[in-house]
Design an enzyme around this catalytic site. Structure first.
Site, PDB file in Angstrom:
ATOM      1  N   ARG A   1      37.511  50.072  44.628  1.00  0.00           N
ATOM      2  CA  ARG A   1      36.802  49.259  45.620  1.00  0.00           C
ATOM      3  C   ARG A   1      37.324  49.469  47.026  1.00  0.00           C
ATOM      4  O   ARG A   1      36.805  48.870  47.960  1.00  0.00           O
ATOM      5  CB  ARG A   1      36.955  47.786  45.252  1.00  0.00           C
ATOM      6  CG  ARG A   1      35.713  47.190  44.552  1.00  0.00           C
ATOM      7  CD  ARG A   1      36.046  45.749  44.271  1.00  0.00           C
ATOM      8  NE  ARG A   1      34.916  44.889  44.118  1.00  0.00           N
ATOM      9  CZ  ARG A   1      34.438  44.483  42.945  1.00  0.00           C
ATOM     10  NH1 ARG A   1      34.943  44.944  41.829  1.00  0.00           N
ATOM     11  NH2 ARG A   1      33.448  43.623  42.901  1.00  0.00           N
TER      12      ARG A   1
ATOM     13  N   ARG B   1      31.867  38.064  49.909  1.00  0.00           N
ATOM     14  CA  ARG B   1      31.970  39.282  49.074  1.00  0.00           C
ATOM     15  C   ARG B   1      31.122  40.404  49.651  1.00  0.00           C
ATOM     16  O   ARG B   1      31.491  41.578  49.587  1.00  0.00           O
ATOM     17  CB  ARG B   1      31.546  38.975  47.633  1.00  0.00           C
ATOM     18  CG  ARG B   1      32.604  38.189  46.865  1.00  0.00           C
ATOM     19  CD  ARG B   1      31.995  37.370  45.749  1.00  0.00           C
ATOM     20  NE  ARG B   1      31.524  38.158  44.639  1.00  0.00           N
ATOM     21  CZ  ARG B   1      30.606  37.729  43.763  1.00  0.00           C
ATOM     22  NH1 ARG B   1      30.066  36.532  43.889  1.00  0.00           N
ATOM     23  NH2 ARG B   1      30.243  38.501  42.780  1.00  0.00           N
TER      24      ARG B   1
ATOM     25  N   ARG C   1      22.648  34.222  38.581  1.00  0.00           N
ATOM     26  CA  ARG C   1      23.742  34.423  37.625  1.00  0.00           C
ATOM     27  C   ARG C   1      24.709  33.242  37.669  1.00  0.00           C
ATOM     28  O   ARG C   1      25.187  32.772  36.630  1.00  0.00           O
ATOM     29  CB  ARG C   1      24.483  35.730  37.951  1.00  0.00           C
ATOM     30  CG  ARG C   1      25.596  36.060  36.976  1.00  0.00           C
ATOM     31  CD  ARG C   1      26.166  37.433  37.228  1.00  0.00           C
ATOM     32  NE  ARG C   1      26.816  37.550  38.519  1.00  0.00           N
ATOM     33  CZ  ARG C   1      27.269  38.690  39.040  1.00  0.00           C
ATOM     34  NH1 ARG C   1      27.139  39.810  38.378  1.00  0.00           N
ATOM     35  NH2 ARG C   1      27.856  38.720  40.220  1.00  0.00           N
TER      36      ARG C   1
ATOM     37  N   LYS D   1      25.819  46.461  38.190  1.00  0.00           N
ATOM     38  CA  LYS D   1      26.818  47.367  37.612  1.00  0.00           C
ATOM     39  C   LYS D   1      27.172  46.976  36.174  1.00  0.00           C
ATOM     40  O   LYS D   1      27.247  47.830  35.304  1.00  0.00           O
ATOM     41  CB  LYS D   1      28.111  47.368  38.444  1.00  0.00           C
ATOM     42  CG  LYS D   1      27.929  47.844  39.878  1.00  0.00           C
ATOM     43  CD  LYS D   1      29.268  48.008  40.591  1.00  0.00           C
ATOM     44  CE  LYS D   1      30.058  46.724  40.781  1.00  0.00           C
ATOM     45  NZ  LYS D   1      29.425  45.746  41.702  1.00  0.00           N
TER      46      LYS D   1
ATOM     47  N   ARG E   1      29.485  31.377  36.644  1.00  0.00           N
ATOM     48  CA  ARG E   1      30.522  32.210  37.274  1.00  0.00           C
ATOM     49  C   ARG E   1      30.899  31.621  38.632  1.00  0.00           C
ATOM     50  O   ARG E   1      30.043  31.440  39.505  1.00  0.00           O
ATOM     51  CB  ARG E   1      30.008  33.650  37.408  1.00  0.00           C
ATOM     52  CG  ARG E   1      31.087  34.585  37.873  1.00  0.00           C
ATOM     53  CD  ARG E   1      30.665  36.021  37.776  1.00  0.00           C
ATOM     54  NE  ARG E   1      31.250  36.748  38.880  1.00  0.00           N
ATOM     55  CZ  ARG E   1      31.231  38.053  39.025  1.00  0.00           C
ATOM     56  NH1 ARG E   1      30.636  38.780  38.095  1.00  0.00           N
ATOM     57  NH2 ARG E   1      31.772  38.631  40.058  1.00  0.00           N
TER      58      ARG E   1
HETATM   59  P1  AMP Z   1      33.332  41.973  39.820  1.00  0.00           P
HETATM   60  O1  AMP Z   1      33.187  41.331  38.483  1.00  0.00           O
HETATM   61  O2  AMP Z   1      33.456  43.475  39.736  1.00  0.00           O
HETATM   62  O3  AMP Z   1      32.265  41.552  40.798  1.00  0.00           O
HETATM   63  O4  AMP Z   1      34.731  41.465  40.425  1.00  0.00           O
HETATM   64  C1  AMP Z   1      34.958  40.092  40.699  1.00  0.00           C
HETATM   65  C2  AMP Z   1      36.129  39.936  41.649  1.00  0.00           C
HETATM   66  O5  AMP Z   1      37.309  40.502  41.057  1.00  0.00           O
HETATM   67  C3  AMP Z   1      35.992  40.661  42.977  1.00  0.00           C
HETATM   68  O6  AMP Z   1      35.256  39.910  43.936  1.00  0.00           O
HETATM   69  C4  AMP Z   1      37.451  40.853  43.378  1.00  0.00           C
HETATM   70  O7  AMP Z   1      38.004  39.650  43.884  1.00  0.00           O
HETATM   71  C5  AMP Z   1      38.117  41.143  42.036  1.00  0.00           C
HETATM   72  N1  AMP Z   1      38.139  42.596  41.754  1.00  0.00           N
HETATM   73  C6  AMP Z   1      37.476  43.259  40.760  1.00  0.00           C
HETATM   74  N2  AMP Z   1      37.701  44.573  40.813  1.00  0.00           N
HETATM   75  C7  AMP Z   1      38.538  44.767  41.879  1.00  0.00           C
HETATM   76  C8  AMP Z   1      39.122  45.923  42.473  1.00  0.00           C
HETATM   77  N3  AMP Z   1      38.886  47.166  42.006  1.00  0.00           N
HETATM   78  N4  AMP Z   1      39.934  45.729  43.540  1.00  0.00           N
HETATM   79  C9  AMP Z   1      40.187  44.499  44.041  1.00  0.00           C
HETATM   80  N5  AMP Z   1      39.643  43.383  43.537  1.00  0.00           N
HETATM   81  C10 AMP Z   1      38.828  43.500  42.463  1.00  0.00           C
END
Ligand code: AMP
Length: 192
Positions: A91, A147, A130, A14, A136
């Site tokens: 999400r 996740r 990654r 993404k 990260r």
């Molecule tokens: P990402 O970079 O999109 O993979 O997001 C990393 C982490 O941030 C996720 O595993 C969640 O813990 C948190 N996070 C990001 N976006 C959301 C969302 N829309 N709702 C809830 N938690 C989020």
């Protein structure tokens, strides 16, 4: 104006695709994960709270996430004139419902939701790589597994939610970054 959501499991590409889309179509890119990681790096109150959830592979509570999104949207109205690409949001079903209301209220409804379909073993390999390359913190095997479970239970149901609205399109997210981007462009161009 185009407002699009890039949708998919963690590791589906993404972020990478969002950067390409934002540049090509002049859209403002909002990654909720990036917003939270920045807050963590800066040690803010929000960052401290977010870290507890992120480190366990869990989602930030809906109400808090929606509030953060609204603040970010309001801060960048000038850059959002051509539209916004939402990466990692929504999400959950409650987020998507509140998001529909919010976007209607702003007069900027969603144009399309593009889902990236990628096999689970490839997702895991990509995230482990990654983790090694970027450090990260949530890209370790334990958190990755959690996740993926959270994705299946809380996020995957959004496909049907947006299918019912007639705005969901999924594409094969496997393969070369540029090949995936070509498939995405075909979808976006069909909506212009
Ligand atoms: P990402 O970079 O999109 O993979 O997001 C990393 C982490 O941030 C996720 O595993 C969640 O813990 C948190 N996070 C990001 N976006 C959301 C969302 N829309 N709702 C809830 N938690 C989020």
């Amino acid at each position: 104006m185009i407002n699009l959501v890039i949708f998919g499991a963690p590791g589906s590409g993404k972020g990478t695709q969002s950067h390409l889309i934002a540049e090509k179509y002049g859209l403002y890119h909002i990654s909720t994960g990036e917003v939270l990681r920045k807050e963590i790096a800066e040690g803010t109150e929000l960052g401290l709270k977010a870290q507890e959830y992120i480190s366990q592979g869990h989602l930030i509570p809906d109400e808090l996430m929606l509030h953060v999104l609204e603040v970010v949207l309001d801060l960048h109205t000038d850059e959002e004139k051509a539209g916004v690409i939402f990466d990692g949001f929504p999400r959950t079903i409650p987020q998507a419902e509140a998001f529909n209301t919010l976007m209607e209220k702003r007069g900027t409804p969603l144009t399309v939701v593009i889902g990236l379909e990628v096999r689970k073993d490839i997702l895991i390999d990509r995230m482990l790589l990654r983790g090694k390359e970027t450090g990260r913190a949530d890209d370790n095997i334990e958190t990755i597994n959690e996740r993926l479970v959270v994705y299946e239970n809380q996020t995957a149901p959004l496909k049907e939610f947006y299918e019912k609205q007639g705005i969901y399109c999924d594409i094969d997210g496997d393969g070369d970054v540029i090949d995936v981007f070509d498939r995405i462009q075909a979808v976006i161009n069909s909506k212009l």
